[in-house]
Design an enzyme around this catalytic site. Structure first.
Site, PDB file in Angstrom:
ATOM      1  CG  HIS A   1      -2.123  -0.939   0.980  1.00 54.86           C
ATOM      2  ND1 HIS A   1      -2.228  -2.147   1.604  1.00 54.86           N
ATOM      3  CD2 HIS A   1      -3.215  -0.844   0.183  1.00 54.86           C
ATOM      4  CE1 HIS A   1      -3.336  -2.757   1.214  1.00 54.86           C
ATOM      5  NE2 HIS A   1      -3.955  -1.986   0.350  1.00 54.86           N
TER       6      HIS A   1
ATOM      7  CG  ASP B   1     -20.986  -1.833  -9.677  1.00 55.87           C
ATOM      8  OD1 ASP B   1     -19.768  -1.608  -9.885  1.00 55.87           O
ATOM      9  OD2 ASP B   1     -21.610  -2.740 -10.242  1.00 55.87           O
TER      10      ASP B   1
ATOM     11  CG  ASP C   1      -7.104  -1.407  -3.483  1.00 55.35           C
ATOM     12  OD1 ASP C   1      -7.089  -1.188  -2.261  1.00 55.35           O
ATOM     13  OD2 ASP C   1      -6.668  -2.448  -4.004  1.00 55.35           O
TER      14      ASP C   1
END
Lengths: 242, 637
Positions: free
Chosen positions: B334, B413, B431
């Site tokens: 990350h 979504d 991500d």
């Protein structure tokens, strides 16, 4: 004498399952949750097939070949254009909702999209549902063999399996969503043309119009196949334009 | 013989119920296959095709004797279906578990041939259920014609109810059975209905309730009970077999090829409790409580391990059986993901959009900048967001990022969010899980990236985690596949109108451990003397150590970790404008545990080859990124 009917049954069964699978996949692309779309579409397809099978005897009127020819060209048009219609409808509703300030998750928006899409799926299913009883009637007329009906049923299931296997392995990767539907539409229209040439016994006036409609459907489907890349770009752009 | 015929209503109800159950079985089997391989179009289509073909075969077999009494045959079919249907999902999952156990403990890895055999055997259930179900409709229509005088009309009504039952089955399965009861629970429920139908037929009386039939019913009920009670055990074993390596099972039984089956199963069963399944409507969400063994090598990569000891570093997250992160190593991943783009484009973004990232770990990194004014995180699965907000282990790992006032979490979504949202951002971080299914492959399409580009302000940048799948990670046979994947993703980004694309990668031992095959020894080179193979591994290890001075390698495990070949995690940073990335380190006053000025410098001029080919663009209509059949080896790791 009966082999053409078997070939016809195989082709028509493959096409009708192809329409449904293509529409299920298109719904997955546009609405998300692909597994759910397949489940619901399969259920609607089977129910619509049953409805078609129930309604067919009434619609037949003593001329199975002619009735069959009369449903092939609308099926070819609706099924063949199905995915493109879904994309265009989605784009239209999106823009209209934006212009009118209607929320994307609002009931009206969802009802407009889901209602239209599933109505098309049901319509394609019902039209497809007419095919099998009419084909069985045709087979029984052609020859004295009483087992003809069961043989046609068996070929119908074989055609369904063929279409189901070809879709993800061959057609979707090679032709894409729009191309697969157009190809199935073309095959449907050609089957309709065959029926008109070889079998139809209705009044000649109606026959000409029927032939014209079927030919038109075939030409449209062929054109859609030829211009597949451009149509894909159109559908893709309709999804992303503001 | 005391036999009372059923009324028309009863026959119709039976028709609806039986077709309901049969379709639930078919959809459940298809869902099992989709869950194992990820490929919905293929397995849905194939299962439906096989089921309908078997249905036809059964209907034909039934029509061979058109005059016999329908009720005894129907009863036999229902009893058989109660057992076959109840067992179908369990059977497929058991085959999958057996395959995984075989691959990990007896073979050197998953083999395509064995996988195909296992999948084909699984479809034996489809054929069986389909064939049995094929008898239902003809028999019921025969019964309707006989017992009720009106003949053809009754038969048509039965046909209609049959199809209505199928529709009800598909809707009930999709919206209620599968989300609530799961794969195994749905078939248990449907087979209970089949059993009830058998009992009803015996009691209501269209056929005599002989001793033989009662015994058979009892046996079927006993089988049903065994399946129902055994379902949690099967689920647990299946989950444990998926994560056998991470749970340390392989170590415990002494490596592959040695242990007897009983010991393997017992160990799997014992460790199964370390797998926590979090209920979610969207995906299979599992947390594995593993143990993290610290070592000098790990600490070299991730200073956080020394500075913040005691965090749940052994916790791993899996989505749909695919590895997402492990506490001890995610810091490296990350940090690179969040900070390298900021460094190379030389700007700290004020308003950030994160698509996916529902674990809160990326947000934690971005919150380190004072200049960041807002972070909007769009996550599909509310269960994931709940975990990040409330689970104490995740809150420790993500430093409670989701509770920071600067962070706004949107549940929805991402695919539609980027189209519908009108706001623009200075940076977009993508991500997502890797595209193992069609739904996730949609998130790597040109349409999606075009919309992402629209959400960027002038001068803004984006970053995404490049979907490298296990079968093309560093294996020679995967070079062609790796080139193809690179080409697809770059051509897709270019087609979406993004002009500057900068690849960068992090070399992480976590990747080595994660993608390593489930053996203690790295996968041996084919046809090479084991001594030479061992020598080669030491040479690779030495090369690694030369690149990373100061690392002290002591234990065998460290050496095994580093000796595997180039296991890197690649990212792609991009902007819609032409821009010159700059790899000089800028001090933004941020604490970094893994990214150092030297490591940033070595990223410059990274090697990433691709082929310019507009045909390879991944779009909604033509999902080129997605391989059909779903038989990538990563599905079975």
């Amino acid at each position: 004498m009966r082999r053409p009917i078997f070939a016809l049954t195989l082709a028509l069964a493959a096409c009708s399952i192809l329409y449904e699978l293509v529409l299920a996949q298109t719904l997955g692309a546009l609405l998300g949750n692909t597994l759910l779309r397949y489940n619901v579409t399969i259920g609607l397809y089977l129910a619509a097939l049953g409805a078609g099978a129930l309604l067919a005897p009434r619609a037949e009127g003593g001329d199975p070949a002619g009735t069959l020819a009369r449903i092939e060209w609308p099926l070819a048009l609706l099924g063949g254009a199905g995915p493109m219609l879904f994309f265009l409808w989605d784009a239209a509703v999106f823009r209209a909702a934006r212009a009118m300030g209607i929320a994307f998750r609002g009931f009206l928006y969802q009802a407009a999209i889901y209602g239209f899409d599933h109505a098309v799926i049901i319509a394609v299913g019902i039209l497809s549902g007419f095919e099998l009883p009419l084909l069985m009637r045709l087979a029984e007329r052609e020859g004295p063999d009483p087992g003809a009906g069961s043989a046609v049923l068996a070929v119908d299931y074989a055609g369904t399996l063929l279409g189901a296997v070809c879709f993800p392995l061959l057609l979707l990767p090679r032709l894409g969503l729009l191309g697969t539907a157009a190809a199935a539409g073309l095959v449907n229209a050609l089957c309709g043309a065959y029926l008109i040439i070889r079998r139809a016994r209705g009044p000649s006036g109606g026959r000409l119009a029927l032939a014209a409609a079927t030919l038109g459907a075939a030409c449209l489907a062929a054109a859609a196949l030829a211009y597949n890349p451009s149509l894909e770009r159109l559908a893709s752009a309709s999804f992303t334009l503001p | 013989m005391n036999r009372s015929p059923l009324s028309r209503a009863e026959i119709l109800a039976l028709a609806a119920v039986l077709s309901f159950c049969s379709l639930v079985y078919e959809l459940d089997i298809a869902a099992c296959f989709v869950s194992i391989t990820g490929d919905a179009p293929f397995w849905e289509s194939l299962t439906l095709g096989i089921y309908l073909a078997a249905l036809g075969a059964g209907a034909l077999a039934c029509s061979r004797r058109p005059d016999s009494d329908p009720w005894p045959s129907l009863w036999r079919v229902e009893a058989a279906l109660a057992v076959a249907g109840g067992a179908c999902a369990a059977g497929v999952l058991a085959l999958e578990t057996a395959f995984r156990i075989y691959s990990r403990f007896y073979a050197s890895g998953p083999s395509l041939a064995i996988a195909v055999v296992a999948l084909a055997l699984g479809h034996g259930f489809t054929v069986l259920v389909g064939w049995l179900s094929g008898f239902e409709l003809p028999l019921l229509m025969r019964a309707a014609r006989r017992d009720d005088g009106s003949g053809a009309e009754a038969a048509s009504a039965v046909l209609g109810l049959n199809y209505f039952g199928a529709l009800a089955g598909s809707l009930a399965f999709s919206f209620w059975l599968l989300p609530r009861l799961g794969l195994l629970g749905s078939t248990t429920a449907a087979s209970a209905l089949n059993l009830a139908a058998c009992a009803f037929l015996l009691r209501r009386g269209p056929l005599p309730a002989s001793a033989a039939r009662l015994t058979a019913l009892g046996a079927a009920a006993a089988a049903w009970l065994a399946l129902a009670l055994g379902s949690p055990a099967l689920s647990g074993l299946e989950a444990a077999s998926c994560y056998a390596q991470r749970l340390g099972v392989i170590e415990e039984v002494g490596g592959p090829g040695n242990a007897p089956l009983g010991r393997i199963l017992r160990t799997l069963w014992r460790r199964a409790h370390a797998v926590e399944r979090v209920p979610s409507r969207y995906q299979r969400l599992e947390l594995v409580n593993g143990v993290f063994k610290d070592s000098p090598l790990w600490s070299f990569f991730n200073h956080r391990l020394k500075l913040e000891p005691g965090l749940p570093y052994g916790l791993s997250l899996f989505l749909d059986r695919h590895f997402q992160f492990r506490g001890g190593a995610e810091t490296v991943y990350h940090e690179y993901f969040a900070h390298v783009p900021v460094q190379i484009f030389s700007r700290v973004p004020q308003d950030v959009l994160i698509l996916g990232g529902g674990d809160g770990l990326l947000a934690r990194e971005l919150l380190k900048y004072d200049g960041v004014r807002s972070i909007t995180d769009v996550e599909l699965d509310p269960a994931m967001v709940e975990l990040a907000l409330r689970d104490p282990r995740l809150r420790l790992l993500n430093s409670d990022s989701f509770r920071n006032p600067k962070v706004r979490v949107v549940t929805g979504d991402a695919f539609f969010f980027v189209r519908n949202d009108r706001a623009t951002y200075d940076a977009v971080y993508i991500d997502f899980p890797f595209p193992h299914t069609y739904d996730t492959a949609k998130l790597y399409t040109a349409e999606f990236y075009r919309n992402v580009a629209r959400r960027l302000r002038p001068g803004g940048f984006g970053a995404l985690d490049y979907p490298m799948l296990a079968d093309d990670a560093g294996q020679d046979s995967g070079k062609e596949e790796g080139l193809r994947k690179n080409s697809i993703i770059v051509n897709t980004l270019l087609a979406a109108g993004l002009k500057t694309i900068v690849p960068f990668s992090v070399e992480s031992p976590e990747l080595v451990a994660a993608w390593q095959s489930a053996t203690l020894e790295p996968r041996p080179e084919p046809d090479i003397d084991p001594e030479i193979s061992r020598l080669l591994r030491r040479v690779a290890a030495k090369r690694f150590l030369r690149k990373h001075p100061g690392v002290v390698v002591n234990e065998k495990e460290d050496l095994d970790l580093v000796s595997n070949r180039s296991m890197t995690e690649t990212f792609l940073a991009f902007t819609p404008e032409r821009s010159q990335p700059d790899f000089d380190f800028k001090d933004n006053g941020v604490i970094l545990y893994a990214l150092t000025p030297l490591r940033l410098k070595t990223l410059e001029g990274g090697h990433f080859s691709f082929r310019d080919d507009p045909q390879l663009v991944n779009t909604l209509l033509r999902p080129t990124l997605f391989k059909p059949l779903g038989l990538q080896s990563s599905s079975f790791d």
